[in-house]
Design a protein around this motif. Structure first.
Motif, PDB file in Angstrom:
ATOM      1  N   LYS A  42     -42.806  29.846 -29.771  1.00  0.00           N
ATOM      2  CA  LYS A  42     -42.476  28.780 -30.479  1.00  0.00           C
ATOM      3  C   LYS A  42     -43.599  27.664 -29.841  1.00  0.00           C
ATOM      4  O   LYS A  42     -42.893  27.025 -29.134  1.00  0.00           O
ATOM      5  CB  LYS A  42     -41.064  28.419 -30.343  1.00  0.00           C
ATOM      6  CG  LYS A  42     -40.310  29.370 -31.536  1.00  0.00           C
ATOM      7  CD  LYS A  42     -40.713  28.663 -32.901  1.00  0.00           C
ATOM      8  CE  LYS A  42     -39.799  29.224 -33.990  1.00  0.00           C
ATOM      9  NZ  LYS A  42     -40.029  28.789 -35.252  1.00  0.00           N
ATOM     10  N   GLY A  73     -45.471  25.141 -31.710  1.00  0.00           N
ATOM     11  CA  GLY A  73     -45.148  23.877 -32.045  1.00  0.00           C
ATOM     12  C   GLY A  73     -46.558  23.394 -32.405  1.00  0.00           C
ATOM     13  O   GLY A  73     -46.734  22.164 -32.635  1.00  0.00           O
ATOM     14  N   THR A  79     -47.063  29.107 -38.644  1.00  0.00           N
ATOM     15  CA  THR A  79     -46.175  28.107 -37.856  1.00  0.00           C
ATOM     16  C   THR A  79     -44.877  28.160 -38.798  1.00  0.00           C
ATOM     17  O   THR A  79     -44.803  27.799 -39.531  1.00  0.00           O
ATOM     18  CB  THR A  79     -46.487  26.722 -37.681  1.00  0.00           C
ATOM     19  OG1 THR A  79     -47.931  26.803 -36.792  1.00  0.00           O
ATOM     20  CG2 THR A  79     -45.719  25.901 -36.670  1.00  0.00           C
ATOM     21  N   LYS A 103     -37.455  26.491 -37.545  1.00  0.00           N
ATOM     22  CA  LYS A 103     -36.306  27.097 -36.995  1.00  0.00           C
ATOM     23  C   LYS A 103     -35.345  27.353 -38.033  1.00  0.00           C
ATOM     24  O   LYS A 103     -35.397  26.821 -39.145  1.00  0.00           O
ATOM     25  CB  LYS A 103     -35.483  25.867 -36.029  1.00  0.00           C
ATOM     26  CG  LYS A 103     -36.348  25.725 -34.731  1.00  0.00           C
ATOM     27  CD  LYS A 103     -35.680  24.557 -33.891  1.00  0.00           C
ATOM     28  CE  LYS A 103     -36.279  24.146 -32.707  1.00  0.00           C
ATOM     29  NZ  LYS A 103     -35.573  23.263 -31.890  1.00  0.00           N
ATOM     30  N   ARG A 133     -43.396  37.817 -27.844  1.00  0.00           N
ATOM     31  CA  ARG A 133     -42.561  36.640 -27.473  1.00  0.00           C
ATOM     32  C   ARG A 133     -41.561  36.832 -26.294  1.00  0.00           C
ATOM     33  O   ARG A 133     -41.443  36.358 -25.543  1.00  0.00           O
ATOM     34  CB  ARG A 133     -42.044  36.052 -28.809  1.00  0.00           C
ATOM     35  CG  ARG A 133     -41.223  34.925 -28.605  1.00  0.00           C
ATOM     36  CD  ARG A 133     -40.609  34.270 -29.715  1.00  0.00           C
ATOM     37  NE  ARG A 133     -39.835  33.223 -29.572  1.00  0.00           N
ATOM     38  CZ  ARG A 133     -39.332  32.548 -30.506  1.00  0.00           C
ATOM     39  NH1 ARG A 133     -39.256  32.680 -31.594  1.00  0.00           N
ATOM     40  NH2 ARG A 133     -38.384  31.417 -30.246  1.00  0.00           N
ATOM     41  N   SER A 159     -41.094  33.076 -35.500  1.00  0.00           N
ATOM     42  CA  SER A 159     -42.024  32.829 -34.626  1.00  0.00           C
ATOM     43  C   SER A 159     -43.345  31.961 -35.042  1.00  0.00           C
ATOM     44  O   SER A 159     -43.589  32.293 -36.347  1.00  0.00           O
ATOM     45  CB  SER A 159     -42.517  33.858 -33.660  1.00  0.00           C
ATOM     46  OG  SER A 159     -41.249  34.610 -33.007  1.00  0.00           O
ATOM     47  N   ASP A 160     -44.274  31.702 -34.346  1.00  0.00           N
ATOM     48  CA  ASP A 160     -45.475  31.183 -34.530  1.00  0.00           C
ATOM     49  C   ASP A 160     -46.464  32.407 -33.951  1.00  0.00           C
ATOM     50  O   ASP A 160     -45.968  33.104 -32.882  1.00  0.00           O
ATOM     51  CB  ASP A 160     -45.957  30.027 -33.716  1.00  0.00           C
ATOM     52  CG  ASP A 160     -45.105  28.831 -33.945  1.00  0.00           C
ATOM     53  OD1 ASP A 160     -44.233  28.856 -35.022  1.00  0.00           O
ATOM     54  OD2 ASP A 160     -45.267  27.511 -33.538  1.00  0.00           O
TER      55      ASP A 160
END
Length: 396
Positions: free
Chosen positions: A17, A19, A113, A116, A182, A211-212
């Motif tokens: 994550k 951002g 991206t 949540k 991750r 997730s990104d």
């Protein structure tokens, strides 16, 4: 059986994550794939982007977005969207142009991206879309949908929450050795069962996160790969993106059924099984030839379903293989040696390409710490919204 194309290079951006913009993730993965292939960006003549509908206009024209970010080089562009099967459909677009003789070097990129919370349909009212209907009319978010699959396994085959927890425990051990994952922490079945119940019988650790992340693949013809010095390159022998066949038109919704048997005999194989059947037929192999599988484990129970859908075992036998250790690295038929979505989470346009990256590393013998010894054939599986999915067969 169609002619194969070569996977000359693969690359990923680590999942997490972060951002940041999906474009940055995609460029990172693309440059890694180009470096792996030993290909200069200026020699790429086709860029196919995996569309990311949550990321604005740049996502809707992802092929051009990535080409611009890498630096305009005159390449043709294309963009694909197929929900969780996006990466495979993008790959198939590139493969088709190579096989048609319309390009030599193709770069396929998927990146996302994610927000949540739940991933929900967001493209207006779609009254003919069963996924939209289950969200809007039934309030059935993905965890509830996954729980119905899990409950079906329990009712039909005697699966238990402990079995589902063993899937997560296995995949967490695999993910320890994946630098792009991750979640790189081993969890036990007891840890899974002690986590919060999200939708009975599934616990929090039974369900993948959002997730990104990004993945990219460089494709060429096999002849072109050999001219560049690649010896026995990994090949894509099949990409299956089949759709359901009437009368099996209820799109694998575990809570719904239809009976058209009075007019047309029901098909012998389910929709998800037909995805695998088409891949095997195109590649000229059978499930007995598979060395490893990367499957769509949005929840732990779904991994068990996919093992059977891919013909890797008979219906109701997946739990037995899991308990015997057959599906772990070192076992007879490893499933999700990458760690799967359990360790990555969903980055929707990238995940089918991430599976291709993992299988490529496995077939090359480059999956340090999680290597499937002697791997020669790998298969992937994904399902998209609205009745489509994908399977990719790679060989060496």
């Amino acid at each position: 059986m169609s002619s194969p194309v070569a996977v000359l290079g693969v690359g990923m951006h680590p999942w997490g994550k972060w951002g940041r913009s999906f474009v940055g993730y995609g460029v990172h993965a693309a440059r890694a794939a180009l470096a792996d292939a030993g290909v200069d960006w200026r020699d790429v003549d086709l860029v196919v982007g995996g569309e990311t509908v949550r990321n604005g206009y740049g996502g809707y024209v992802a092929g051009a977005t990535f080409a611009q970010a890498l630096g305009w080089n005159g390449a043709r562009v294309a963009t694909s969207y197929a929900a969780c099967a996006t990466g495979a459909q993008a790959l198939d677009t590139a493969r088709a142009r190579i096989l048609a003789g319309l390009c030599e070097v193709a770069l396929v990129i998927g990146a996302d991206t994610t927000p949540k919370g739940f991933l929900a349909p967001n493209a207006g009212e779609r009254w003919d879309d069963p996924d939209w209907l289950r969200f809007r009319l039934l309030g059935m978010t993905n965890p509830a949908y996954f729980a119905l699959y899990a409950r079906r396994r329990m009712d039909l085959y005697g699966a238990t929450p402990e079995d589902f927890a063993l899937v997560k425990a296995k995949n967490s051990r695999h993910g320890l050795y994946n630098p792009h994952a991750r979640y790189r922490k081993e969890v036990s079945a007891r840890d899974v069962l002690a986590s919060a119940v999200v939708c009975d019988p599934l616990h929090l650790l039974d369900i993948c996160a959002t997730s990104d992340g990004a993945a990219a693949v460089v494709l060429t013809s096999v002849d072109h790969a050999r001219r560049t010095g690649a010896v026995a390159p990994v090949r894509i022998d099949a990409v299956s993106t089949v759709t359901p066949t009437f009368p099996n038109t209820v799109l694998d919704m575990p809570n719904l059924s239809t009976d058209a048997s009075t007019t047309v005999p029901a098909p012998a194989r389910t929709f998800k099984e037909s995805i695998a059947d088409a891949a095997y037929e195109e590649a000229g192999i059978g499930p007995e030839d598979v060395s490893l599988a990367e499957v769509y484990d949005l929840s732990t129970a779904l991994e068990l379903d996919w093992m059977e859908d891919l013909g890797l075992c008979k219906r109701g036998e997946a739990e037995s293989l899991l308990r015997a250790g057959d599906t772990t690295v070192g076992g007879r038929l490893p499933v999700n040696p990458s760690g799967g979505l359990a360790c990555f989470g969903e980055a929707v346009p990238a995940q089918a390409l991430a599976q291709v990256c993992e299988v490529t590393w496995q077939l090359r013998g480059q999956a340090t710490g999680r290597q499937v010894e002697g791997a020669r054939v790998g298969i992937t599986a994904n399902q998209g919204l609205f009745g489509h999915g994908s399977a990719v067969v790679l060989t060496r």
